[in-house]
Design an enzyme around this catalytic site. Structure first.
Site, short mmCIF file in Angstrom:
data_model
loop_
_atom_site.label_atom_id
_atom_site.label_comp_id
_atom_site.label_asym_id
_atom_site.label_seq_id
_atom_site.Cartn_x
_atom_site.Cartn_y
_atom_site.Cartn_z
CD GLN A 98 -2.91 1.17 2.36
OE1 GLN A 98 -2.66 0.52 3.39
NE2 GLN A 98 -3.98 1.92 2.23
CG HIS A 104 -6.54 2.47 -3.05
ND1 HIS A 104 -5.83 2.97 -1.98
CD2 HIS A 104 -5.66 1.78 -3.79
CE1 HIS A 104 -4.56 2.60 -2.09
NE2 HIS A 104 -4.43 1.87 -3.18
CG HIS A 106 -5.32 -1.47 -7.20
ND1 HIS A 106 -4.50 -0.63 -7.89
CD2 HIS A 106 -4.96 -1.39 -5.91
CE1 HIS A 106 -3.64 -0.06 -7.04
NE2 HIS A 106 -3.91 -0.51 -5.83
P1 AMP Z 1 -1.45 1.08 -3.68
O1 AMP Z 1 -0.05 0.66 -4.01
O2 AMP Z 1 -2.41 -0.06 -3.54
O3 AMP Z 1 -1.51 2.05 -2.54
O4 AMP Z 1 -1.96 1.83 -4.99
C1 AMP Z 1 -1.83 3.19 -5.20
C2 AMP Z 1 -2.21 3.43 -6.64
O5 AMP Z 1 -2.60 4.77 -6.79
C3 AMP Z 1 -1.09 3.18 -7.65
O6 AMP Z 1 -1.53 2.23 -8.61
C4 AMP Z 1 -0.85 4.55 -8.27
O7 AMP Z 1 -0.56 4.47 -9.65
C5 AMP Z 1 -2.17 5.25 -8.04
N1 AMP Z 1 -2.12 6.69 -7.90
C6 AMP Z 1 -1.34 7.41 -7.08
N2 AMP Z 1 -1.63 8.73 -7.18
C7 AMP Z 1 -2.64 8.81 -8.09
C8 AMP Z 1 -3.39 9.90 -8.63
N3 AMP Z 1 -3.15 11.15 -8.27
N4 AMP Z 1 -4.36 9.63 -9.53
C9 AMP Z 1 -4.60 8.35 -9.91
N5 AMP Z 1 -3.94 7.30 -9.44
C10 AMP Z 1 -2.97 7.52 -8.54
#
Ligand code: AMP
Ligand code: ZN
Length: 138
Positions: A98, A104, A106
């Site tokens: 994370q 969130h 995916h």
């Molecule tokens: P996690 O590693 O599960 O916390 O996933 C975070 C996700 O958020 C990653 O896939 C990033 O590419 C995505 N992410 C981070 N900042 C943004 C943003 N501003 N808009 C869209 N996606 C984002």
């Protein structure tokens, strides 16, 4: 609608519309956006509008609604993107990958030959070890 947000949380700002995003869907509880670093075409994120750092903090109402929404999005993506499959991924804690501390989910559409891996290496516990962990959890 005013909702519970955390000042320095980027996903609170996106969910609230303070930071623009490519929004695929929005209702009272959630905003679904395109991930800026997609694993595959159509990789999206379901963001609750109320701040919860992770699954442990998620209110039951949101927890129940999120899988219903994931299914709705999955059906729409299959129809529109013609993907061959879909991974739901939900990371909790740094060790689990994370990077943004706002819960969130995916939605990762999968295509034959997309070359992505969402994977782990299976281990080989003994029967006794499996029994022990079962006893520890229940
Ligand atoms: P996690 O590693 O599960 O916390 O996933 C975070 C996700 O958020 C990653 O896939 C990033 O590419 C995505 N992410 C981070 N900042 C943004 C943003 N501003 N808009 C869209 N996606 C984002
Ligand atoms: Zn937040």
């Amino acid at each position: 609608m005013e909702y519970m947000k955390k000042e320095d949380c980027i996903f609170c700002k996106i969910a609230n519309g303070e930071i623009p995003s490519r929004t695929l869907y929005e209702d009272q509880l959630f905003r679904v956006i395109l991930d800026l670093g997609p694993a595959t075409k159509g990789h999206a994120l379901i963001l609750p509008k109320d701040h919860a750092a992770d699954l442990y903090e998620l209110p039951d109402e949101t927890a129940s609604a999120v899988l219903v929404l994931a299914k709705k999005m999955a059906l729409g993506m299959r129809e529109k993107l013609h993907c061959d499959g879909l991974n739901l991924v939900q990371n909790n804690g740094e060790v689990a990958g994370q990077t943004v501390r706002h819960f969130h989910v995916h939605l990762i559409p999968r295509y034959v030959g997309d070359g992505q891996k969402i994977n782990w290496t299976p281990t080989s516990p003994t029967s006794e070890e499996l029994d022990a962990v079962k006893e520890q959890i229940i």
